[in-house]
Design a protein around this motif. Structure first.
Motif, mmCIF file in Angstrom:
data_model
loop_
_atom_site.group_PDB
_atom_site.id
_atom_site.type_symbol
_atom_site.label_atom_id
_atom_site.label_comp_id
_atom_site.label_asym_id
_atom_site.label_seq_id
_atom_site.Cartn_x
_atom_site.Cartn_y
_atom_site.Cartn_z
ATOM 1 N N ILE A 9 -65.339 -48.165 25.500
ATOM 2 C CA ILE A 9 -65.299 -47.467 24.162
ATOM 3 C C ILE A 9 -63.913 -47.190 23.651
ATOM 4 O O ILE A 9 -63.769 -47.569 22.597
ATOM 5 N N ASN A 10 -63.078 -46.715 24.669
ATOM 6 C CA ASN A 10 -61.584 -46.980 24.199
ATOM 7 C C ASN A 10 -61.151 -48.275 23.861
ATOM 8 O O ASN A 10 -60.332 -48.108 22.738
ATOM 9 N N GLU A 11 -61.349 -49.388 24.344
ATOM 10 C CA GLU A 11 -61.114 -50.647 23.842
ATOM 11 C C GLU A 11 -61.623 -50.916 22.435
ATOM 12 O O GLU A 11 -61.060 -51.484 21.562
ATOM 13 N N LEU A 12 -62.733 -50.416 22.256
ATOM 14 C CA LEU A 12 -63.632 -50.707 20.927
ATOM 15 C C LEU A 12 -62.944 -49.771 19.728
ATOM 16 O O LEU A 12 -62.863 -50.424 19.051
ATOM 17 N N VAL A 13 -62.664 -48.571 20.035
ATOM 18 C CA VAL A 13 -62.206 -47.765 18.983
ATOM 19 C C VAL A 13 -60.626 -47.734 18.864
ATOM 20 O O VAL A 13 -60.011 -47.365 17.734
ATOM 21 N N ALA A 18 -61.907 -40.360 15.775
ATOM 22 C CA ALA A 18 -63.064 -39.796 14.977
ATOM 23 C C ALA A 18 -64.057 -40.653 15.370
ATOM 24 O O ALA A 18 -65.109 -40.394 15.732
ATOM 25 N N PHE A 19 -63.885 -41.884 15.566
ATOM 26 C CA PHE A 19 -64.875 -42.850 15.821
ATOM 27 C C PHE A 19 -65.550 -42.678 17.266
ATOM 28 O O PHE A 19 -66.724 -42.732 17.564
ATOM 29 N N LYS A 20 -64.555 -42.518 18.117
ATOM 30 C CA LYS A 20 -64.615 -42.398 19.588
ATOM 31 C C LYS A 20 -65.572 -41.107 19.536
ATOM 32 O O LYS A 20 -66.347 -41.074 20.474
ATOM 33 N N ALA A 21 -65.239 -40.004 19.050
ATOM 34 C CA ALA A 21 -65.998 -38.820 19.144
ATOM 35 C C ALA A 21 -67.386 -38.812 18.543
ATOM 36 O O ALA A 21 -68.266 -38.412 19.333
ATOM 37 N N LYS A 22 -67.581 -39.799 17.559
ATOM 38 C CA LYS A 22 -68.959 -40.011 17.121
ATOM 39 C C LYS A 22 -69.698 -40.687 18.095
ATOM 40 O O LYS A 22 -70.938 -40.574 18.279
ATOM 41 N N LEU A 23 -68.950 -41.629 18.847
ATOM 42 C CA LEU A 23 -69.729 -42.747 19.764
ATOM 43 C C LEU A 23 -70.215 -41.501 20.927
ATOM 44 O O LEU A 23 -71.273 -41.763 21.399
ATOM 45 N N ILE A 24 -69.364 -40.860 21.392
ATOM 46 C CA ILE A 24 -69.604 -39.978 22.448
ATOM 47 C C ILE A 24 -70.603 -38.963 22.207
ATOM 48 O O ILE A 24 -71.654 -38.835 23.018
ATOM 49 N N ALA A 25 -70.584 -38.425 21.037
ATOM 50 C CA ALA A 25 -71.610 -37.606 20.703
ATOM 51 C C ALA A 25 -73.146 -38.078 20.655
ATOM 52 O O ALA A 25 -74.079 -37.668 20.947
ATOM 53 N N THR A 26 -73.077 -39.328 20.058
ATOM 54 C CA THR A 26 -74.253 -40.210 20.000
ATOM 55 C C THR A 26 -74.746 -40.473 21.382
ATOM 56 O O THR A 26 -75.918 -40.051 21.570
ATOM 57 N N ILE A 27 -73.974 -40.942 22.176
ATOM 58 C CA ILE A 27 -74.111 -41.176 23.698
ATOM 59 C C ILE A 27 -75.050 -39.590 24.295
ATOM 60 O O ILE A 27 -75.774 -39.900 24.978
#
Length: 105
Positions: A9-13, A18-27
C-alpha cells in the motif's frame, strides 16, 4: 508465518496520504464482511461458494503483502472447487492474522 503489512500500500500510494487512508478504510470495512461470507459458505459445506469468497480474499491477501499466503489461498481455492478442505486450517490462520491486523489499523 508471514505477517500482514502495509508495504504494498505504501509503495502504491507514494505520498498520497488521502488515498492511503481510503484504501485502509476500504480494507477495514470489506475484510470482515468477506471473511464472514467465506466462513458461512465453508461451514455450510458450500465449497463452490467458499471458493468464490477465497478468490475475493486473495486480493486482500496480496494487498496486505502476504506473498506466500497468496499462493496457499490459490491452492485452497482449487481444493474447494474439488470439494476438498485440506488447507482450511492454514487458510483460517491467514484470515485471522489479516483480521487482527486490519482491526489495529
Amino acid at each position: 508465518m508471514e505477517q500482514p503489512n502495509l508495504d504494498y500500500i505504501n509503495e502504491l500510494v507514494g505520498n498520497d496520504q488521502a488515498f492511503k487512508a481510503k484504501l485502509i478504510a476500504t480494507i477495514k470495512e470489506e475484510l470482515p464482511q468477506e471473511i464472514a461470507a467465506y466462513q458461512e459458505s465453508f461451514n455450510s459445506a458450500n465449497y463452490a461458494a467458499a471458493a468464490g469468497h477465497v478468490h475475493k480474499l486473495k486480493h486482500k491477501i496480496s494487498i496486505l503483502g502476504l506473498e506466500k499466503s497468496y499462493y496457499l489461498a490459490a491452492d485452497f481455492e482449487e481444493e474447494l472447487k474439488n470439494n476438498q478442505t485440506g488447507l482450511a486450517t492454514d487458510f483460517e490462520q491467514i484470515i485471522t492474522s489479516m483480521k487482527n491486523f486490519a482491526a489495529g489499523l
